[in-house]
Design a protein around this motif. Structure first.
Motif, PDB file in Angstrom:
ATOM      1  N   LYS A 268      89.455  21.131  48.265  1.00 16.19           N
ATOM      2  CA  LYS A 268      88.678  22.308  49.329  1.00 16.19           C
ATOM      3  C   LYS A 268      89.140  22.594  50.733  1.00 16.19           C
ATOM      4  N   ALA A 269      90.178  22.169  51.392  1.00 13.99           N
ATOM      5  CA  ALA A 269      90.560  23.013  52.345  1.00 13.99           C
ATOM      6  C   ALA A 269      91.857  22.401  52.308  1.00 13.99           C
ATOM      7  N   SER A 270      93.226  23.416  51.841  1.00 15.86           N
ATOM      8  CA  SER A 270      94.334  22.817  52.529  1.00 15.86           C
ATOM      9  C   SER A 270      95.215  22.046  53.792  1.00 15.86           C
ATOM     10  N   MET A 271      94.832  22.080  54.854  1.00 15.96           N
ATOM     11  CA  MET A 271      94.933  22.068  55.797  1.00 15.96           C
ATOM     12  C   MET A 271      94.506  20.265  55.876  1.00 15.96           C
ATOM     13  N   ALA A 272      94.266  20.105  55.080  1.00 16.80           N
ATOM     14  CA  ALA A 272      93.566  18.522  54.262  1.00 16.80           C
ATOM     15  C   ALA A 272      95.002  17.978  54.061  1.00 16.80           C
ATOM     16  N   GLU A 273      96.185  18.436  53.777  1.00 13.42           N
ATOM     17  CA  GLU A 273      96.900  18.191  52.946  1.00 13.42           C
ATOM     18  C   GLU A 273      97.852  16.929  53.931  1.00 13.42           C
ATOM     19  N   ARG A 274      97.788  17.442  55.557  1.00 16.00           N
ATOM     20  CA  ARG A 274      98.798  16.384  56.218  1.00 16.00           C
ATOM     21  C   ARG A 274      97.666  15.081  57.277  1.00 16.00           C
ATOM     22  N   VAL A 275      96.613  15.192  56.213  1.00 16.36           N
ATOM     23  CA  VAL A 275      95.880  13.783  57.373  1.00 16.36           C
ATOM     24  C   VAL A 275      96.436  12.929  57.233  1.00 16.36           C
ATOM     25  N   ARG A 276      96.216  12.032  58.506  1.00 12.92           N
ATOM     26  CA  ARG A 276      96.972  10.208  58.484  1.00 12.92           C
ATOM     27  C   ARG A 276      95.770  10.154  59.635  1.00 12.92           C
ATOM     28  N   ALA A 277      94.874   9.589  59.227  1.00 18.33           N
ATOM     29  CA  ALA A 277      93.544   9.309  59.856  1.00 18.33           C
ATOM     30  C   ALA A 277      93.950   7.567  59.717  1.00 18.33           C
ATOM     31  N   LYS A 278      92.747   7.266  60.864  1.00 16.47           N
ATOM     32  CA  LYS A 278      92.743   5.760  61.314  1.00 16.47           C
ATOM     33  C   LYS A 278      91.401   5.876  61.997  1.00 16.47           C
ATOM     34  N   VAL A 279      91.051   4.404  61.563  1.00 15.98           N
ATOM     35  CA  VAL A 279      89.716   4.423  62.085  1.00 15.98           C
ATOM     36  C   VAL A 279      89.146   3.099  62.787  1.00 15.98           C
ATOM     37  N   GLU A 280      88.778   3.280  64.077  1.00 19.38           N
ATOM     38  CA  GLU A 280      88.354   2.048  64.535  1.00 19.38           C
ATOM     39  C   GLU A 280      87.282   1.721  64.692  1.00 19.38           C
ATOM     40  N   VAL A 281      86.687   0.844  64.397  1.00 18.66           N
ATOM     41  CA  VAL A 281      85.834   0.194  65.031  1.00 18.66           C
ATOM     42  C   VAL A 281      85.248  -0.886  65.838  1.00 18.66           C
ATOM     43  N   TYR A 282      84.522  -0.871  66.873  1.00 19.57           N
ATOM     44  CA  TYR A 282      84.416  -1.517  68.076  1.00 19.57           C
ATOM     45  C   TYR A 282      82.574  -1.910  68.201  1.00 19.57           C
ATOM     46  N   ASP A 283      82.649  -3.249  68.548  1.00 20.48           N
ATOM     47  CA  ASP A 283      81.376  -3.764  68.874  1.00 20.48           C
ATOM     48  C   ASP A 283      80.521  -3.018  69.248  1.00 20.48           C
ATOM     49  N   SER A 284      80.885  -2.485  70.555  1.00 18.33           N
ATOM     50  CA  SER A 284      79.691  -1.884  72.070  1.00 18.33           C
ATOM     51  C   SER A 284      80.225  -0.051  71.509  1.00 18.33           C
ATOM     52  N   GLU A 285      80.088   0.274  72.459  1.00 18.39           N
ATOM     53  CA  GLU A 285      80.473   1.711  73.245  1.00 18.39           C
ATOM     54  C   GLU A 285      81.273   0.988  74.407  1.00 18.39           C
ATOM     55  N   GLU A 286      80.971   0.553  74.957  1.00 18.77           N
ATOM     56  CA  GLU A 286      81.848   0.255  76.087  1.00 18.77           C
ATOM     57  C   GLU A 286      83.630  -0.594  76.024  1.00 18.77           C
ATOM     58  N   GLU A 287      83.413  -1.645  74.455  1.00 21.38           N
ATOM     59  CA  GLU A 287      84.610  -1.678  73.913  1.00 21.38           C
ATOM     60  C   GLU A 287      85.257  -0.438  73.913  1.00 21.38           C
ATOM     61  N   LEU A 288      84.563   0.485  72.946  1.00 26.19           N
ATOM     62  CA  LEU A 288      85.282   2.020  72.514  1.00 26.19           C
ATOM     63  C   LEU A 288      85.874   2.117  73.698  1.00 26.19           C
ATOM     64  N   ALA A 289      85.432   2.678  74.808  1.00 24.73           N
ATOM     65  CA  ALA A 289      86.020   3.031  76.090  1.00 24.73           C
ATOM     66  C   ALA A 289      86.998   2.856  76.242  1.00 24.73           C
ATOM     67  N   VAL A 290      86.843   1.746  76.308  1.00 27.41           N
ATOM     68  CA  VAL A 290      88.063   0.472  77.314  1.00 27.41           C
ATOM     69  C   VAL A 290      89.468   1.367  75.932  1.00 27.41           C
ATOM     70  N   ALA A 291      89.395   0.706  74.399  1.00 27.22           N
ATOM     71  CA  ALA A 291      90.274   1.312  73.829  1.00 27.22           C
ATOM     72  C   ALA A 291      90.430   2.747  74.217  1.00 27.22           C
ATOM     73  N   LEU A 292      89.495   4.009  74.014  1.00 21.14           N
ATOM     74  CA  LEU A 292      90.290   5.062  74.190  1.00 21.14           C
ATOM     75  C   LEU A 292      90.862   5.354  75.594  1.00 21.14           C
ATOM     76  N   ALA A 293      90.219   4.944  76.529  1.00 19.43           N
ATOM     77  CA  ALA A 293      90.959   4.663  78.129  1.00 19.43           C
ATOM     78  C   ALA A 293      92.779   4.589  77.512  1.00 19.43           C
ATOM     79  N   LYS A 294      92.993   3.816  77.162  1.00 25.33           N
ATOM     80  CA  LYS A 294      94.339   3.102  76.902  1.00 25.33           C
ATOM     81  C   LYS A 294      94.903   3.907  75.999  1.00 25.33           C
TER      82      LYS A 294
END
Length: 321
Positions: A66-92
């Motif tokens: 659908k979109a040639s730009m996606a050839e280089r996608v190297r994605a990682k998905v991280e799931v956190y128990d709460s928004e608070e924990e997400l904010a801690v991880a995003l800061a680091k």
């Protein structure tokens, strides 16, 4: 504050509050509703106690058709128990990139969005990061902005100022706001001129791959319809290939007049973090990362940086994976 194109003067009341020198972890793995995401089993990265899911060849291949730009996608998905924990991880995550790029190139170019993203950056203004980050080397930009006065409630600048910028010692000249006295079209042209000046002065890199500006990191949110920046589903601007910054006068979401980075600029980034929270975005997250077979890409599915893409999700946003 540097108001593009690099003008420091403004009569906006909110700017008078800015001084020259200061704008002023325990994570539990959670169970998702499926043992597979995009064709790969989940795994837990125990040193960080978080659920991580790498994007897969099958998902990447589907996007490639659908979109040639996606050839280089190297994605990682991280799931956190709460928004608070997400904010801690995003800061680091952000602090680690800051340290890396400040050592490598003596500058750190950061692009932010509006919305809930700014709230998720709150841990950066707390110890240890408020004291350990070299804020003097930060350069802050907006992936999009509403063409309204800087003290207007709809202003992404005002949101970032109140929630983040006013609390950290970034030099005023390293914060690049739009010239809100201009029309949307003129403000977009002015912001692009600002970026080109920063490329010439070696503050901002140019991608050798694309020829577009290459920011060190973009910290982005996502709308419940799958839009990012001011690039909305079905809008012609998602297909803009030449401009660095463009404008929109018919935004499906008010206010209608905005400027926005284009996908060639977004996808030239060295790193992109998508911070997404809340059950209201679970359907779009599932469409983007799950087994949806739709032939129409949402804007968020078109995010494909030259470097690493990381999805930061709380368990509500990931609830349908």
């Amino acid at each position: 504050m540097a108001e593009c194109a690099l003008s420091l003067a403004s009569s906006s009341p909110v700017l008078s509050r800015i001084s020259p020198t200061r704008f002023s972890p325990i994570r539990r793995p959670i169970l998702l509703t499926s043992s597979f995401v995009a064709g790969k089993p989940l795994f837990c990265s125990h040193p960080h106690r978080r659920n991580s899911v790498l994007s897969t060849n099958s998902w990447r291949s589907r996007c490639r058709t659908k979109a040639s730009m996606a050839e280089r996608v190297r994605a990682k998905v991280e799931v956190y128990d709460s928004e608070e924990e997400l904010a801690v991880a995003l800061a680091k995550y952000t602090a680690d990139l800051s340290e890396k790029f400040c050592k490598e190139r003596d500058a750190f170019t950061v692009v932010v969005s509006g919305g809930s993203l700014i709230k998720s950056l709150r841990k950066l203004v707390e110890p240890p990061y408020i004291d350990s980050i070299d804020w003097s080397k930060w350069h802050v930009f907006w992936v999009d902005e509403r063409v309204v006065p800087k003290d207007h409630p709809d202003s992404n600048y005002l949101l970032a100022y109140d929630g983040f910028l006013s609390k950290i010692p970034i030099p005023a000249g390293h914060v690049y706001a739009i010239n809100d006295a201009l029309s949307a079209e003129a403000a977009a042209d002015d912001y692009e001129t600002c970026l080109r000046h920063l490329v010439k002065s070696k503050i901002l890199d140019i991608s050798k791959e694309s020829g577009f500006p290459k920011f060190d990191v973009m910290l982005l949110g996502m709308g419940p319809d799958g839009h990012i920046a001011s690039l909305f589903p079905g809008h012609p601007l998602v297909h803009e290939k030449e401009k660095w910054v463009t404008f929109i006068k018919d935004s499906p979401k008010p206010p209608p007049n905005r400027i926005t980075f284009t996908f060639p600029v977004i996808n030239s980034s060295a790193n992109i973090a998508l911070a997404i929270v809340g059950a209201g975005k679970a359907d779009v997250v599932h469409k983007s990362l799950g087994d949806d077979k739709s032939s129409d890409l949402l804007p968020v599915q078109m995010v494909s940086p030259e470097g690493e893409l990381v999805w930061f999700l709380d368990k509500d946003a990931a609830s349908k994976l």
